[in-house]
Design a protein around this motif. Structure first.
Motif, PDB file in Angstrom:
ATOM      1  N   LEU A   1       0.823  -1.211   0.000  1.00 25.25           N
ATOM      2  CA  LEU A   1       0.000   0.000   0.000  1.00 25.25           C
ATOM      3  C   LEU A   1       0.859   1.262   0.000  1.00 25.25           C
ATOM      4  CD1 LEU A   1      -2.863  -1.030   2.437  1.00 25.25           C
ATOM      5  CD2 LEU A   1      -3.104  -0.428   0.008  1.00 25.25           C
ATOM      6  N   ARG A   2       1.917   1.263   0.803  1.00 24.93           N
ATOM      7  CA  ARG A   2       2.816   2.416   0.839  1.00 24.93           C
ATOM      8  C   ARG A   2       3.442   2.641  -0.536  1.00 24.93           C
ATOM      9  NH1 ARG A   2       5.561   1.129   5.034  1.00 24.93           N
ATOM     10  NH2 ARG A   2       7.251   0.060   3.990  1.00 24.93           N
ATOM     11  N   TYR A   3       3.869   1.557  -1.194  1.00 21.82           N
ATOM     12  CA  TYR A   3       4.461   1.661  -2.522  1.00 21.82           C
ATOM     13  C   TYR A   3       3.417   2.128  -3.547  1.00 21.82           C
ATOM     14  CZ  TYR A   3       7.249   0.422  -6.616  1.00 21.82           C
ATOM     15  OH  TYR A   3       7.943   0.452  -7.803  1.00 21.82           O
ATOM     16  N   TYR A   4       2.208   1.619  -3.451  1.00 21.35           N
ATOM     17  CA  TYR A   4       1.126   2.034  -4.337  1.00 21.35           C
ATOM     18  C   TYR A   4       0.893   3.545  -4.240  1.00 21.35           C
ATOM     19  CZ  TYR A   4      -3.672   3.028  -5.702  1.00 21.35           C
ATOM     20  OH  TYR A   4      -4.791   3.597  -6.256  1.00 21.35           O
ATOM     21  N   HIS A   5       0.807   4.055  -3.013  1.00 21.23           N
ATOM     22  CA  HIS A   5       0.558   5.491  -2.834  1.00 21.23           C
ATOM     23  C   HIS A   5       1.741   6.329  -3.333  1.00 21.23           C
ATOM     24  CE1 HIS A   5      -3.283   5.030  -0.897  1.00 21.23           C
ATOM     25  NE2 HIS A   5      -2.766   4.166  -0.029  1.00 21.23           N
ATOM     26  N   GLN A   6       2.948   5.828  -3.154  1.00 20.84           N
ATOM     27  CA  GLN A   6       4.129   6.525  -3.659  1.00 20.84           C
ATOM     28  C   GLN A   6       4.096   6.586  -5.185  1.00 20.84           C
ATOM     29  OE1 GLN A   6       7.835   4.695  -2.484  1.00 20.84           O
ATOM     30  NE2 GLN A   6       8.983   5.743  -4.066  1.00 20.84           N
TER      31      GLN A   6
ATOM     32  N   GLU B   1       3.808   9.802  -7.781  1.00 22.14           N
ATOM     33  CA  GLU B   1       4.815  10.031  -8.800  1.00 22.14           C
ATOM     34  C   GLU B   1       4.219  10.086 -10.202  1.00 22.14           C
ATOM     35  OE1 GLU B   1       8.082   7.269  -8.732  1.00 22.14           O
ATOM     36  OE2 GLU B   1       8.358   7.529  -6.572  1.00 22.14           O
ATOM     37  N   LEU B   2       3.157   9.305 -10.440  1.00 22.78           N
ATOM     38  CA  LEU B   2       2.599   9.169 -11.788  1.00 22.78           C
ATOM     39  C   LEU B   2       1.298   9.959 -11.993  1.00 22.78           C
ATOM     40  CD1 LEU B   2       3.224   5.342 -12.183  1.00 22.78           C
ATOM     41  CD2 LEU B   2       4.559   7.197 -13.178  1.00 22.78           C
ATOM     42  N   LYS B   3       0.947  10.825 -11.065  1.00 22.36           N
ATOM     43  CA  LYS B   3      -0.350  11.499 -11.146  1.00 22.36           C
ATOM     44  C   LYS B   3      -0.527  12.308 -12.420  1.00 22.36           C
ATOM     45  CE  LYS B   3       1.042  15.330  -8.167  1.00 22.36           C
ATOM     46  NZ  LYS B   3       0.843  15.923  -6.851  1.00 22.36           N
ATOM     47  N   GLU B   4       0.550  12.839 -12.975  1.00 27.63           N
ATOM     48  CA  GLU B   4       0.458  13.611 -14.227  1.00 27.63           C
ATOM     49  C   GLU B   4       0.132  12.722 -15.420  1.00 27.63           C
ATOM     50  OE1 GLU B   4       4.091  15.750 -14.741  1.00 27.63           O
ATOM     51  OE2 GLU B   4       3.888  16.792 -12.823  1.00 27.63           O
ATOM     52  N   HIS B   5       0.441  11.434 -15.305  1.00 29.07           N
ATOM     53  CA  HIS B   5       0.248  10.506 -16.419  1.00 29.07           C
ATOM     54  C   HIS B   5      -1.037   9.675 -16.290  1.00 29.07           C
ATOM     55  CE1 HIS B   5       4.327  11.433 -17.630  1.00 29.07           C
ATOM     56  NE2 HIS B   5       4.715  11.209 -16.385  1.00 29.07           N
TER      57      HIS B   5
END
Length: 115
Positions: A100-105, A109-113
């Motif tokens: 979950l922590r990795y998913y949120h990270q 990071e990819l929110k623009e894409h």
């Protein structure tokens, strides 16, 4: 069927006889040469494994190497030595929390894409 393992020597000096006496396991010998920008080089040998029945991770060797070291690895089927360290099985809860922590990270990071 035999359980395979490895007898490992560096420069003729015995390091370990790594192996696991179970029906389901992994034993690895990993040589790593790592170079990164603005960080010291890493050169090491790791002999470790996974006992698939218990989920434990035995470690026999974690050793820095230097230029000129000679590593000898012999395949063996008996006389395994106990691991110097055993990391316990990771709980399902910790695994889920890490994912979950990795998913949120990644989502951040990819929110623009992302749509």
């Amino acid at each position: 069927m035999s359980n395979y393992g490895f007898e490992v020597l560096i420069n003729g000096e015995h390091l370990c006889k790594a192996g696991i006496d179970t029906d389901r396991h992994v034993v690895t010998c990993i040589l790593t040469a790592l170079r990164r920008l603005n960080e010291p080089d890493e050169l090491d040998l790791t002999v470790s494994g996974l006992n698939s029945l218990t989920g434990e991770h035995p470690e026999w060797v974690n050793k820095e190497l230097k230029e000129g070291d000679t590593i000898t690895i012999k395949v063996i089927t008996a006389d395994f030595e106990p691991a110097r360290r055993i990391r316990p099985k990771v709980s399902k809860e910790k695994t889920l929390n890490d994912k979950l922590r990795y998913y949120h990270q990644l989502r951040e990071e990819l929110k623009e894409h992302l749509g």
